[in-house]
Design a protein around this motif. Structure first.
Motif, PDB file in Angstrom:
ATOM      1  N   PHE A 119       0.843  -1.202   0.000  1.00  0.00           N
ATOM      2  CA  PHE A 119       0.000   0.000   0.000  1.00  0.00           C
ATOM      3  C   PHE A 119       0.876   1.249   0.000  1.00  0.00           C
ATOM      4  N   GLN A 120       1.854   1.230   0.891  1.00  0.00           N
ATOM      5  CA  GLN A 120       2.729   2.400   1.004  1.00  0.00           C
ATOM      6  C   GLN A 120       3.498   2.638  -0.291  1.00  0.00           C
ATOM      7  N   HIS A 121       3.902   1.529  -0.912  1.00  0.00           N
ATOM      8  CA  HIS A 121       4.645   1.616  -2.165  1.00  0.00           C
ATOM      9  C   HIS A 121       3.772   2.257  -3.249  1.00  0.00           C
ATOM     10  N   ILE A 122       2.508   1.804  -3.307  1.00  0.00           N
ATOM     11  CA  ILE A 122       1.584   2.329  -4.324  1.00  0.00           C
ATOM     12  C   ILE A 122       1.320   3.816  -4.082  1.00  0.00           C
ATOM     13  N   LEU A 160      -0.631  -0.199 -11.063  1.00  0.00           N
ATOM     14  CA  LEU A 160      -0.028  -0.291  -9.730  1.00  0.00           C
ATOM     15  C   LEU A 160       1.259  -1.092  -9.798  1.00  0.00           C
ATOM     16  N   SER A 161       2.237  -0.641  -9.048  1.00  0.00           N
ATOM     17  CA  SER A 161       3.462  -1.448  -9.000  1.00  0.00           C
ATOM     18  C   SER A 161       3.595  -2.038  -7.593  1.00  0.00           C
ATOM     19  N   PHE A 162       3.985  -3.318  -7.530  1.00  0.00           N
ATOM     20  CA  PHE A 162       4.089  -4.005  -6.244  1.00  0.00           C
ATOM     21  C   PHE A 162       5.543  -4.084  -5.781  1.00  0.00           C
ATOM     22  N   VAL A 163       5.696  -4.251  -4.485  1.00  0.00           N
ATOM     23  CA  VAL A 163       7.051  -4.361  -3.921  1.00  0.00           C
ATOM     24  C   VAL A 163       7.563  -5.778  -4.175  1.00  0.00           C
ATOM     25  N   GLY A 164       8.828  -5.882  -4.572  1.00  0.00           N
ATOM     26  CA  GLY A 164       9.419  -7.203  -4.808  1.00  0.00           C
ATOM     27  C   GLY A 164       9.579  -7.963  -3.500  1.00  0.00           C
ATOM     28  N   VAL A 165       9.569  -9.300  -3.610  1.00  0.00           N
ATOM     29  CA  VAL A 165       9.649 -10.131  -2.399  1.00  0.00           C
ATOM     30  C   VAL A 165      10.952  -9.871  -1.625  1.00  0.00           C
ATOM     31  N   GLU A 166      12.031  -9.609  -2.362  1.00  0.00           N
ATOM     32  CA  GLU A 166      13.315  -9.373  -1.688  1.00  0.00           C
ATOM     33  C   GLU A 166      13.238  -8.118  -0.811  1.00  0.00           C
ATOM     34  N   GLU A 167      12.583  -7.091  -1.374  1.00  0.00           N
ATOM     35  CA  GLU A 167      12.484  -5.824  -0.644  1.00  0.00           C
ATOM     36  C   GLU A 167      11.659  -6.009   0.642  1.00  0.00           C
ATOM     37  N   VAL A 168      10.568  -6.768   0.524  1.00  0.00           N
ATOM     38  CA  VAL A 168       9.729  -7.036   1.704  1.00  0.00           C
ATOM     39  C   VAL A 168      10.538  -7.825   2.730  1.00  0.00           C
ATOM     40  N   PHE A 169      11.275  -8.828   2.259  1.00  0.00           N
ATOM     41  CA  PHE A 169      12.007  -9.701   3.187  1.00  0.00           C
ATOM     42  C   PHE A 169      13.242  -9.044   3.788  1.00  0.00           C
ATOM     43  N   ASN A 170      13.746  -7.981   3.112  1.00  0.00           N
ATOM     44  CA  ASN A 170      14.874  -7.261   3.716  1.00  0.00           C
ATOM     45  C   ASN A 170      14.499  -6.721   5.086  1.00  0.00           C
ATOM     46  N   VAL A 171      13.227  -6.355   5.246  1.00  0.00           N
ATOM     47  CA  VAL A 171      12.747  -5.840   6.531  1.00  0.00           C
ATOM     48  C   VAL A 171      12.145  -6.977   7.368  1.00  0.00           C
ATOM     49  N   LEU A 172      11.341  -7.806   6.700  1.00  0.00           N
ATOM     50  CA  LEU A 172      10.570  -8.820   7.422  1.00  0.00           C
ATOM     51  C   LEU A 172      11.458  -9.869   8.119  1.00  0.00           C
ATOM     52  N   VAL A 173      12.550 -10.275   7.474  1.00  0.00           N
ATOM     53  CA  VAL A 173      13.398 -11.334   8.060  1.00  0.00           C
ATOM     54  C   VAL A 173      14.018 -10.869   9.382  1.00  0.00           C
ATOM     55  N   PRO A 174      14.754  -9.729   9.391  1.00  0.00           N
ATOM     56  CA  PRO A 174      15.333  -9.341  10.697  1.00  0.00           C
ATOM     57  C   PRO A 174      14.277  -9.020  11.755  1.00  0.00           C
TER      58      PRO A 174
END
Lengths: 243, 298
Positions: free
Chosen positions: B48-51, B260-274
């Protein structure tokens, strides 16, 4: 009832446990111990007897510093238990061995591990543990069953494991809370013989029990409690019935 | 601490996980469920924030100059605007470029009939903002600059985007608060089970003369391991689900993906994993500390 006192004068020089005017009341208000005075010397064998609700368990809990006194003074091996700091309690307890009626073994560990557990707690090296555990298991007659789990042992054998665990750290005082409560007469006698042997080797032994036959037969010092009060303290005493 | 005590503690921590399988499974499931919800929610909010951010980046204001203004003054005005903190970037559009753009977009071949530039006074700066909520402040400033004739902006788009941003913030806080409350409830129940399972063992250790540290350490090791496993499982699930959903949306609604452009999984996981691993370890650590602490006063 007047306290029968047949002991010949107080033994002070070698005193290891001292209770002076100790009272303990629970939050419910019921007094568990009232104005108890008790002196036990190093190397003694003492029975604490009394019916349910007489204050025996409270006394053991006070000696273990599981409970604190409401008033009075209690000292065990020079530790003032009414003032001892929480962080000093582990060091104090390492001087005590404790045996319970329900054995309290770790069910998921074998005999060897249950005994070694006590040594690990006081941070003995693996080398010392490997030397001490088999040696104590041999004393209690369980050398051949070191791999067995508690559920594979009889009640008597489980109590021997508990005894081995209590003794492996070479305590100065052994507290046994109804050690024969769950055992048949034969096993009860075997456990008592072991306790006597341990006492002969210099350990102070305090046994809380209901077992009239054993108390009367062993002719040891007997402290009788009734409704929180010591009613009798005899050198070679017997079991006093409540009536 | 002796080295063999350290390894014993570590070993007991790992063994405890298998000794109390039901408790371990319940703890892992609780942490995994909480962090799964957290992860899904984070992924949705991040998109949502990305959009919204993309939409914001497209919002600009146009600064037009007084008639007959000199080029040097236009340059000065440009320098003044560029120094403003609200400004992300700016482009200068000359009168010719403005006409060409208008002609190509709206008139096509009909525009060839014009011999003079009808938008002669339409040179402007197109100014993009860092944050649309700053638009009105910037416009007030721009209108006060000597040589500026007019400032065009879309008030509606800016207000809507600011509103959407605020809504996302409120909803995020609300859902995080609900998730936190649910997590605390579930974890406290799991800890209560843990207490009943451990009570006897802790008591025995204390009677024998174990220090609080010795009693606590294996449980802490166990708690941290359970936290790590409980955090890793939902991360794996979310990774798989996220890719599947993204592929599905892109394939099924191609017109949507062009808007609409979506956030890539890597970008989400850069935050979500730690964050998830940190939360898992934290929950496991605190859970075990709380479980044991209640029995340390023996």
């Amino acid at each position: 009832m007047a306290v029968k006192k047949k002991r010949k004068g107080p033994v002070v020089a070698n005193e290891i446990i001292t209770l002076t005017n100790v009272s303990k009341a629970y939050s419910t208000g019921a007094p568990a111990l009232k104005d108890v005075n008790l002196h036990i010397s190093r190397g003694e064998f003492v029975f604490i007897v009394g019916d349910s609700g007489s204050g025996k368990s409270t006394l053991i809990k006070l000696l273990l510093r599981e409970l604190t006194v409401t008033s009075g003074y209690i000292s065990v091996m020079g530790y003032d238990l009414s003032k001892i700091k929480h962080r000093k309690i582990p060091k104090f307890r390492r001087n005590l061995g404790i045996v319970f009626q329900d054995f309290r073994l770790l069910k998921d560990r074998n005999v060897y591990e249950n005994v070694a557990f006590a040594q690990r707690i006081i941070q003995k090296s693996n080398k010392e543990i490997k030397k001490n555990v088999p040696s104590i298991l041999a004393i209690v007659g369980l050398a051949g069953k070191y791999k067995a789990k508690p559920r594979q042992l009889s009640g008597g054998e489980q109590q021997r494991v508990a005894l081995a665990r209590a003794l492996v750290n070479q305590p100065t005082i052994l507290l046994a809370d109804e050690p024969t409560g769950n055992l048949d007469p034969k096993n009860s006698w075997e456990i008592m013989k072991l306790l006597e042997q341990i006492n002969e080797n210099g350990t102070t032994v305090i046994v809380v029990t209901h077992n009239r036959e054993i108390v009367n037969a062993m002719q040891k010092r007997v402290v009788t409690l009734r409704r929180g009060v010591i009613i009798s303290d005899e050198e070679k005493g017997g079991y006093i019935d409540e009536d | 601490m002796r080295i063999n005590t350290f390894f014993y503690t570590l070993k007991q921590g790992f063994r405890n996980i298998f000794r109390n399988k039901l408790f371990s499974l319940a703890s892992i499931a609780t942490i995994a469920a909480c962090l799964f919800l957290f992860g899904i929610f984070y992924a949705i909010v991040a998109n949502f924030q990305h959009i919204v951010k993309n939409a914001e980046e497209g919002v600009s204001v146009w600064v037009f100059f007084d008639e007959g203004i000199e080029d040097i003054r236009i340059q000065q005005i440009g320098d003044m605007i560029a120094k403003r903190p609200e400004v992300a970037k700016m482009d200068f559009i000359s009168a010719e470029e403005a006409w060409e753009g208008f002609r190509d977009e709206y008139l096509g071949e009909y525009g060839d009939g014009f011999t003079e530039n009808p938008l002669e006074n339409s040179a402007n700066y197109q100014v993009y903002l860092n944050d649309v909520s700053m638009q009105s402040a910037l416009v007030t400033y721009l209108e006060s600059i000597d040589g500026v004739r007019m400032v065009n902006r879309s008030e509606l788009v800016a207000t809507t985007l600011t509103g959407v941003n605020a809504l996302i913030a409120y909803v995020s806080v609300g859902i995080i608060a609900i998730l936190l409350a649910v997590s605390i409830f579930l974890i406290s129940n799991t800890v209560a089970i843990g207490i009943s399972v451990r009570k006897e063992e802790i008591n025995i250790m204390k009677y024998i003369g174990a220090t609080d540290f010795f009693v606590r350490s294996p449980f802490v090791v166990e708690g941290i391991m359970i936290g790590l496993i409980g955090a890793s499982l939902p991360l794996g699930f979310i990774y798989a689900i996220y890719n599947v959903v993204l592929t599905y949306v892109t394939d099924r609604f191609p017109q949507l993906s062009s808007l609409l452009s979506f956030v890539g999984v890597e970008e989400v996981f850069n935050v979500l994993v730690p964050v998830s691993l940190g939360l898992g370890v934290g929950i496991g650590f605190l859970g075990s500390i709380v479980t044991v602490r209640r029995h340390l006063r023996v």
